[in-house]
Design a protein around this motif. Structure first.
Motif, mmCIF file in Angstrom:
data_model
loop_
_atom_site.group_PDB
_atom_site.id
_atom_site.type_symbol
_atom_site.label_atom_id
_atom_site.label_comp_id
_atom_site.label_asym_id
_atom_site.label_seq_id
_atom_site.Cartn_x
_atom_site.Cartn_y
_atom_site.Cartn_z
ATOM 1 N N LYS A 154 0.831 -1.209 0.000
ATOM 2 C CA LYS A 154 0.000 0.000 0.000
ATOM 3 C C LYS A 154 0.864 1.258 0.000
ATOM 4 N N ASN A 155 0.467 2.226 -0.799
ATOM 5 C CA ASN A 155 1.105 3.546 -0.770
ATOM 6 C C ASN A 155 0.955 4.135 0.633
ATOM 7 N N PRO A 156 2.042 4.489 1.310
ATOM 8 C CA PRO A 156 1.912 5.011 2.673
ATOM 9 C C PRO A 156 1.089 6.305 2.755
ATOM 10 N N CYS A 157 1.054 7.058 1.652
ATOM 11 C CA CYS A 157 0.299 8.320 1.664
ATOM 12 C C CYS A 157 -1.158 8.121 1.260
ATOM 13 N N ILE A 158 -1.410 7.195 0.356
ATOM 14 C CA ILE A 158 -2.744 7.026 -0.227
ATOM 15 C C ILE A 158 -3.163 5.584 -0.044
ATOM 16 N N GLU A 159 -4.059 5.348 0.889
ATOM 17 C CA GLU A 159 -4.331 3.980 1.309
ATOM 18 C C GLU A 159 -4.972 3.112 0.228
ATOM 19 N N THR A 160 -5.615 3.735 -0.757
ATOM 20 C CA THR A 160 -6.247 2.926 -1.789
ATOM 21 C C THR A 160 -5.339 2.704 -2.999
ATOM 22 N N ASP A 161 -4.134 3.196 -2.934
ATOM 23 C CA ASP A 161 -3.177 3.015 -4.031
ATOM 24 C C ASP A 161 -2.328 1.788 -3.696
ATOM 25 N N ILE A 162 -2.565 0.708 -4.426
ATOM 26 C CA ILE A 162 -2.046 -0.608 -4.030
ATOM 27 C C ILE A 162 -1.333 -1.270 -5.205
ATOM 28 N N VAL A 163 -0.218 -1.880 -4.903
ATOM 29 C CA VAL A 163 0.535 -2.633 -5.911
ATOM 30 C C VAL A 163 0.559 -4.101 -5.491
ATOM 31 N N GLY A 164 0.249 -5.011 -6.406
ATOM 32 C CA GLY A 164 0.278 -6.441 -6.114
ATOM 33 C C GLY A 164 1.472 -7.124 -6.768
ATOM 34 N N LEU A 165 2.174 -7.935 -6.001
ATOM 35 C CA LEU A 165 3.304 -8.688 -6.539
ATOM 36 C C LEU A 165 2.997 -10.185 -6.420
ATOM 37 N N ASP A 166 3.259 -10.915 -7.498
ATOM 38 C CA ASP A 166 3.008 -12.366 -7.490
ATOM 39 C C ASP A 166 3.848 -13.057 -6.426
ATOM 40 N N ASN A 167 3.235 -14.024 -5.741
ATOM 41 C CA ASN A 167 3.988 -14.892 -4.842
ATOM 42 C C ASN A 167 4.586 -16.025 -5.669
ATOM 43 N N ILE A 168 5.889 -16.046 -5.765
ATOM 44 C CA ILE A 168 6.587 -17.060 -6.561
ATOM 45 C C ILE A 168 7.269 -18.033 -5.606
ATOM 46 N N ASN A 169 6.954 -19.301 -5.763
ATOM 47 C CA ASN A 169 7.531 -20.294 -4.851
ATOM 48 C C ASN A 169 9.052 -20.214 -4.870
ATOM 49 N N GLY A 170 9.625 -20.146 -3.686
ATOM 50 C CA GLY A 170 11.081 -20.092 -3.551
ATOM 51 C C GLY A 170 11.658 -18.696 -3.592
ATOM 52 N N GLU A 171 10.806 -17.707 -3.814
ATOM 53 C CA GLU A 171 11.318 -16.333 -3.894
ATOM 54 C C GLU A 171 11.244 -15.657 -2.528
ATOM 55 N N MET A 172 12.362 -15.063 -2.170
ATOM 56 C CA MET A 172 12.416 -14.295 -0.921
ATOM 57 C C MET A 172 12.395 -12.815 -1.277
ATOM 58 N N MET A 173 11.594 -12.066 -0.543
ATOM 59 C CA MET A 173 11.442 -10.636 -0.810
ATOM 60 C C MET A 173 11.845 -9.865 0.438
ATOM 61 N N LEU A 174 12.744 -8.912 0.286
ATOM 62 C CA LEU A 174 13.084 -8.000 1.380
ATOM 63 C C LEU A 174 12.469 -6.639 1.052
ATOM 64 N N PHE A 175 11.904 -5.981 2.056
ATOM 65 C CA PHE A 175 11.242 -4.703 1.803
ATOM 66 C C PHE A 175 11.254 -3.859 3.077
ATOM 67 N N PRO A 176 11.037 -2.542 2.946
ATOM 68 C CA PRO A 176 11.014 -1.690 4.144
ATOM 69 C C PRO A 176 9.865 -2.088 5.067
ATOM 70 N N SER A 177 10.168 -2.194 6.351
ATOM 71 C CA SER A 177 9.182 -2.717 7.311
ATOM 72 C C SER A 177 7.920 -1.867 7.411
ATOM 73 N N PHE A 178 8.018 -0.585 7.061
ATOM 74 C CA PHE A 178 6.871 0.302 7.292
ATOM 75 C C PHE A 178 5.799 0.186 6.220
ATOM 76 N N ILE A 179 6.056 -0.545 5.169
ATOM 77 C CA ILE A 179 5.064 -0.609 4.085
ATOM 78 C C ILE A 179 3.970 -1.620 4.434
ATOM 79 N N SER A 180 2.743 -1.133 4.489
ATOM 80 C CA SER A 180 1.609 -2.010 4.811
ATOM 81 C C SER A 180 1.379 -2.996 3.676
ATOM 82 N N HIS A 181 1.014 -4.211 4.040
ATOM 83 C CA HIS A 181 0.814 -5.248 3.028
ATOM 84 C C HIS A 181 -0.224 -6.254 3.509
ATOM 85 N N GLU A 182 -0.758 -6.986 2.582
ATOM 86 C CA GLU A 182 -1.696 -8.066 2.902
ATOM 87 C C GLU A 182 -1.551 -9.156 1.846
ATOM 88 N N THR A 183 -2.079 -10.329 2.167
ATOM 89 C CA THR A 183 -2.050 -11.423 1.193
ATOM 90 C C THR A 183 -3.442 -11.613 0.595
#
Lengths: 217, 238
Positions: free
Chosen positions: A154-183
């Protein structure tokens, strides 16, 4: 390794254009298979040896136990191998971002979503340890087994602005802790399994009371 | 007066962000007259607008979806509209931005003893925004008409967004024993503060038995006004 650019565009002079860099790394398939087996093997032990969640929450929801154990305390060699990979990838991530390498600690847990379950919007700014949000650092997830699901950010400034990334088996993703996310909801009968983690700096480690973290690097 | 605000992060991962606010003062005595108008009209507002689900029937701010204070027939409100329009223009010019047609919604807030407004932003100042429209929010503001030693607090969007997550009690304290790093701006009677609609903010608790009265507004560009079906509550400002 590769950098994933998560861009939140702006069409207003008053909204910042936000470009976050996530970092992905593909793990060896054999290791992922073993991690899948390990999570299935130890999940009952986790559920039996950690406090149940509050009223109204399902007893079997593995994620709700994350505060009470650290996956790296289990003796499996594959978990120690995973820890080493995370340490290496953490270093590669901060190097790529030109952030200073820090002495860091990690808390790691497993998620198992049954049919119809999902993980709702949340962020890890406080590292699940009531740490001050201003010191948010790096979190990550490793997709062990998922069929056609995404994680949304989720965009930290605009709660309805959302980007989806595919869950790929075996892929590890590192990201800034403050970014809200859901599955996504898991719409398959096969459990969706992932491993998640929070990385904190030594400075934050010294601040918090509940030190359910282990030295990483 | 352009008022840059720095919302800090204390980790290399958490960006420090600078945001342009704008302050302007109304003519002497206007704040008191506007406070009297709010007190005079509040019962009419409460009687003629629906009570939002889950909110107290006496909570004036909860009615902001359903009326525009500028529709009330008072000379002072016409002054207010002109004042906001002029200062909005000054704000844009001070940032070298064009002054284009915009629309405004205005509402009143009345906080009684121990009441407060918890963390929120105004990015959804037109209800029912979908993702595409959400990238258009513009300018919001508040005017202190009767305040007593309170502040409005602003915090970085990178401390977890506008929701209550990790800010459990809505005061920026949450589950943490650490005081959150927020920026407080004094509520000065007669002063109007403009800020970008996405900026997350809250009020202090009103610690006095006198009501704390403010007037708030959202300003949207014509591009948003025209695409929204529920724009009827907005009025042309410029």
């Amino acid at each position: 390794m590769s950098i994933v650019h998560v861009n939140f565009n702006s069409r207003s002079a008053f909204i910042p254009q936000l470009n976050f860099k996530f970092y992905t790394h593909q793990l060896d398939a054999n290791l992922v298979t073993r991690l899948n087996e390990i999570v299935l093997e130890i999940k009952d032990d986790i559920l039996e040896n950690t406090p149940p969640p509050g009223p109204g929450k399902p007893l079997g929801f593995l994620t709700s136990r994350l505060w009470y154990y650290n996956l790296f305390d289990y003796p499996h060699a594959e978990l120690q191998e995973l820890k080493l990979i995370i340490a290496q990838q953490y270093c590669a991530y901060v190097d790529a971002m030109q952030y200073p390498r820090e002495t860091v600690y990690i808390q790691c847990w497993a998620n198992l979503l049954k049919f119809g379950q999902h993980i709702n919007w949340h962020h890890h700014s406080d590292a699940h340890a009531s740490a001050p949000n201003e010191y948010a650092y790096v979190s990550g997830n490793l997709c062990i087994h998922a069929d056609d699901t995404k994680t949304y950010y989720k965009n930290p400034c605009i709660e309805t602005d959302i980007v989806g990334l595919d869950n790929i088996n075996g892929e590890m993703m590192l990201f800034p802790s403050f970014i809200s996310h859901e599955t996504d909801k898991n719409m398959n009968q096969t459990p969706r399994i992932s491993i998640a983690f929070d990385i904190i700096t030594e400075q934050v480690y010294s601040m918090i009371d509940h030190k359910n973290f282990r030295f990483l690097v | 007066m352009l008022t840059p605000i720095t919302l800090p992060g204390k980790s290399p991962i958490v960006p420090t962000i600078e945001v342009q606010f704008y302050k302007a003062s109304m003519q002497d005595g206007m704040a008191q007259r506007l406070a009297e108008i709010v007190l005079q009209e509040k019962d009419h507002i409460l009687e003629t607008t629906p009570v939002p689900k889950g909110m107290s029937p006496a909570w004036l701010t909860g009615r902001f979806w359903s009326y525009n204070l500028l529709d009330y027939d008072h000379e002072e409100l016409r002054y207010l509209k002109t004042f906001i329009a002029e200062q909005y223009g000054n704000f844009m010019q001070s940032l070298d931005l064009p002054v284009t047609p915009v629309y405004i919604k205005v509402w009143a807030n009345l906080l009684r003893f121990k009441q407060e407004i918890t963390w929120h932003n105004h990015f959804d100042c037109v209800t029912g925004l979908d993702t595409m429209d959400a990238v258009f929010p513009h300018i919001s503001g508040n005017i202190c008409v009767k305040t007593h030693g309170t502040k409005t607090w602003f915090r970085s969007p990178f401390l977890g967004g506008a929701g209550a997550d990790s800010f459990g009690n809505g005061k920026g304290k949450g589950s943490s024993r650490f005081k959150q790093d927020v920026i407080g701006i004094d509520n000065v009677v007669g002063e109007c503060l403009f800020f970008p609609s996405w900026v997350i903010h809250r009020t202090d608790e009103n610690e006095t038995t006198e009501p704390r009265i403010t007037i708030s507004f959202d300003i949207i560009p014509e591009s948003v006004y025209l695409v929204k079906q529920d724009n009827a509550i907005f009025r042309r400002l410029i």
